[in-house]
Design a protein around this motif. Structure first.
Motif, PDB file in Angstrom:
ATOM      1  N   LEU A 114     -13.450  17.653  -9.895  1.00 33.48           N
ATOM      2  CA  LEU A 114     -13.677  17.617 -11.338  1.00 33.48           C
ATOM      3  C   LEU A 114     -15.142  17.719 -11.722  1.00 33.48           C
ATOM      4  O   LEU A 114     -15.452  17.902 -12.880  1.00 33.48           O
ATOM      5  CB  LEU A 114     -13.124  16.308 -11.911  1.00 33.48           C
ATOM      6  N   ARG A 115     -16.041  17.588 -10.769  1.00 26.39           N
ATOM      7  CA  ARG A 115     -17.467  17.509 -11.099  1.00 26.39           C
ATOM      8  C   ARG A 115     -18.014  18.762 -11.750  1.00 26.39           C
ATOM      9  O   ARG A 115     -18.973  18.692 -12.496  1.00 26.39           O
ATOM     10  CB  ARG A 115     -18.279  17.199  -9.852  1.00 26.39           C
ATOM     11  N   GLY A 116     -17.437  19.907 -11.466  1.00 25.79           N
ATOM     12  CA  GLY A 116     -17.928  21.142 -12.078  1.00 25.79           C
ATOM     13  C   GLY A 116     -17.887  21.091 -13.586  1.00 25.79           C
ATOM     14  O   GLY A 116     -18.734  21.623 -14.263  1.00 25.79           O
ATOM     15  N   ARG A 117     -16.906  20.389 -14.121  1.00 25.61           N
ATOM     16  CA  ARG A 117     -16.761  20.284 -15.568  1.00 25.61           C
ATOM     17  C   ARG A 117     -17.439  19.048 -16.126  1.00 25.61           C
ATOM     18  O   ARG A 117     -17.880  19.050 -17.264  1.00 25.61           O
ATOM     19  CB  ARG A 117     -15.290  20.250 -15.938  1.00 25.61           C
ATOM     20  N   ALA A 118     -17.486  17.967 -15.359  1.00 24.26           N
ATOM     21  CA  ALA A 118     -17.877  16.693 -15.945  1.00 24.26           C
ATOM     22  C   ALA A 118     -19.148  16.084 -15.379  1.00 24.26           C
ATOM     23  O   ALA A 118     -19.733  15.233 -16.009  1.00 24.26           O
ATOM     24  CB  ALA A 118     -16.739  15.698 -15.771  1.00 24.26           C
ATOM     25  N   GLY A 119     -19.583  16.453 -14.204  1.00 22.86           N
ATOM     26  CA  GLY A 119     -20.684  15.748 -13.569  1.00 22.86           C
ATOM     27  C   GLY A 119     -20.174  14.488 -12.895  1.00 22.86           C
ATOM     28  O   GLY A 119     -18.981  14.257 -12.812  1.00 22.86           O
ATOM     29  N   LYS A 120     -21.078  13.621 -12.413  1.00 26.75           N
ATOM     30  CA  LYS A 120     -20.656  12.423 -11.685  1.00 26.75           C
ATOM     31  C   LYS A 120     -20.119  11.335 -12.603  1.00 26.75           C
ATOM     32  O   LYS A 120     -19.357  10.484 -12.174  1.00 26.75           O
ATOM     33  CB  LYS A 120     -21.816  11.870 -10.869  1.00 26.75           C
ATOM     34  N   CYS A 121     -20.526  11.325 -13.871  1.00 27.10           N
ATOM     35  CA  CYS A 121     -20.044  10.342 -14.844  1.00 27.10           C
ATOM     36  C   CYS A 121     -19.598  11.071 -16.104  1.00 27.10           C
ATOM     37  O   CYS A 121     -20.140  12.113 -16.445  1.00 27.10           O
ATOM     38  CB  CYS A 121     -21.141   9.345 -15.223  1.00 27.10           C
ATOM     39  N   GLN A 122     -18.610  10.517 -16.758  1.00 23.37           N
ATOM     40  CA  GLN A 122     -18.087  11.120 -17.977  1.00 23.37           C
ATOM     41  C   GLN A 122     -17.584  10.004 -18.874  1.00 23.37           C
ATOM     42  O   GLN A 122     -16.854   9.132 -18.428  1.00 23.37           O
ATOM     43  CB  GLN A 122     -16.945  12.072 -17.629  1.00 23.37           C
ATOM     44  N   GLY A 161     -10.936  17.816 -22.575  1.00 23.06           N
ATOM     45  CA  GLY A 161      -9.476  17.740 -22.627  1.00 23.06           C
ATOM     46  C   GLY A 161      -9.008  16.311 -22.422  1.00 23.06           C
ATOM     47  O   GLY A 161      -9.804  15.392 -22.334  1.00 23.06           O
ATOM     48  N   ASN A 162      -7.714  16.144 -22.371  1.00 24.03           N
ATOM     49  CA  ASN A 162      -7.118  14.825 -22.199  1.00 24.03           C
ATOM     50  C   ASN A 162      -6.388  14.751 -20.866  1.00 24.03           C
ATOM     51  O   ASN A 162      -5.932  15.764 -20.349  1.00 24.03           O
ATOM     52  CB  ASN A 162      -6.133  14.540 -23.330  1.00 24.03           C
ATOM     53  N   GLU A 218      -2.964  17.446 -26.054  1.00 22.83           N
ATOM     54  CA  GLU A 218      -3.258  18.680 -25.332  1.00 22.83           C
ATOM     55  C   GLU A 218      -3.755  18.306 -23.949  1.00 22.83           C
ATOM     56  O   GLU A 218      -4.820  17.722 -23.796  1.00 22.83           O
ATOM     57  CB  GLU A 218      -4.338  19.461 -26.078  1.00 22.83           C
ATOM     58  N   PRO A 219      -2.958  18.603 -22.895  1.00 20.04           N
ATOM     59  CA  PRO A 219      -3.367  18.179 -21.551  1.00 20.04           C
ATOM     60  C   PRO A 219      -4.638  18.871 -21.081  1.00 20.04           C
ATOM     61  O   PRO A 219      -4.937  19.988 -21.482  1.00 20.04           O
ATOM     62  CB  PRO A 219      -2.178  18.557 -20.668  1.00 20.04           C
ATOM     63  N   ALA A 220      -5.375  18.175 -20.232  1.00 24.18           N
ATOM     64  CA  ALA A 220      -6.585  18.747 -19.630  1.00 24.18           C
ATOM     65  C   ALA A 220      -6.189  19.890 -18.703  1.00 24.18           C
ATOM     66  O   ALA A 220      -5.134  19.861 -18.107  1.00 24.18           O
ATOM     67  CB  ALA A 220      -7.328  17.675 -18.870  1.00 24.18           C
TER      68      ALA A 220
END
Length: 156
Positions: free
Chosen positions: A84-92, A115-116, A147-149
């Motif tokens: 998931l890091r490509g979209r969010a980084g290490k923290c979100q 997204g959710n 709306e799902p992630a």
């Protein structure tokens, strides 16, 4: 988040600033548990074959405390997996919410910037820090508004 499937466990409300962890119970329900309790539980689970055999015949994770979070609470996901890091980084940061399903049951979810995600699709062991506790009463959208992630199939 008050669900009868978690009734045999201890439960309490979240405390602002604490760290909680997504834990998948044996009945496959995803719940939030205190970080230190999860760490102790995980350390006990690494006991090898005999520990595995004892866990097979015991309730195993039933002694963990379930932490309830009110909808609208701000959380920070810590140590997001590489997938998931490509979209969010290490923290979100995210907002905790509950969705009403077609049968009237509540489903816990996180509203993320991209997204959710239903809590059941968040990886086991994912850590969340409680940033701000909400006291809002009406923050439960209908399931059809959800709306799902895009990654929801990858997280399970």
């Amino acid at each position: 988040m008050f669900d009868l499937s978690a009734r045999r466990t201890l439960d309490r409300l979240a405390v602002q600033g604490e760290e909680v962890v997504v834990h998948k119970f044996r009945n496959r329900n995803a719940r939030l548990v205190p970080g230190p309790e999860f760490d102790d539980w995980r350390a006990r689970r690494r006991g090898g074959f005999w520990q595995w055999l004892m866990d097979l015949f015991s309730s195993g994770d039933e002694a963990l405390t379930v932490v309830h979070i009110p909808p609208g609470t701000w959380v920070r996901l810590v140590g997001i997996p590489e997938v998931l890091r490509g979209r969010a980084g290490k923290c979100q940061e995210a907002i905790f919410m509950q969705l009403l399903g077609p049968g009237g049951e509540c489903r816990d979810a996180l509203s993320l910037a991209y997204g959710n995600a239903l809590l059941q699709f968040v990886p086991h062991g994912q850590r969340l820090k409680i940033l701000w506790l909400s006291s809002a009463q009406d923050t439960t959208p209908e399931m059809d508004e959800f709306e799902p992630a895009p990654y929801s199939g990858v997280m399970g």
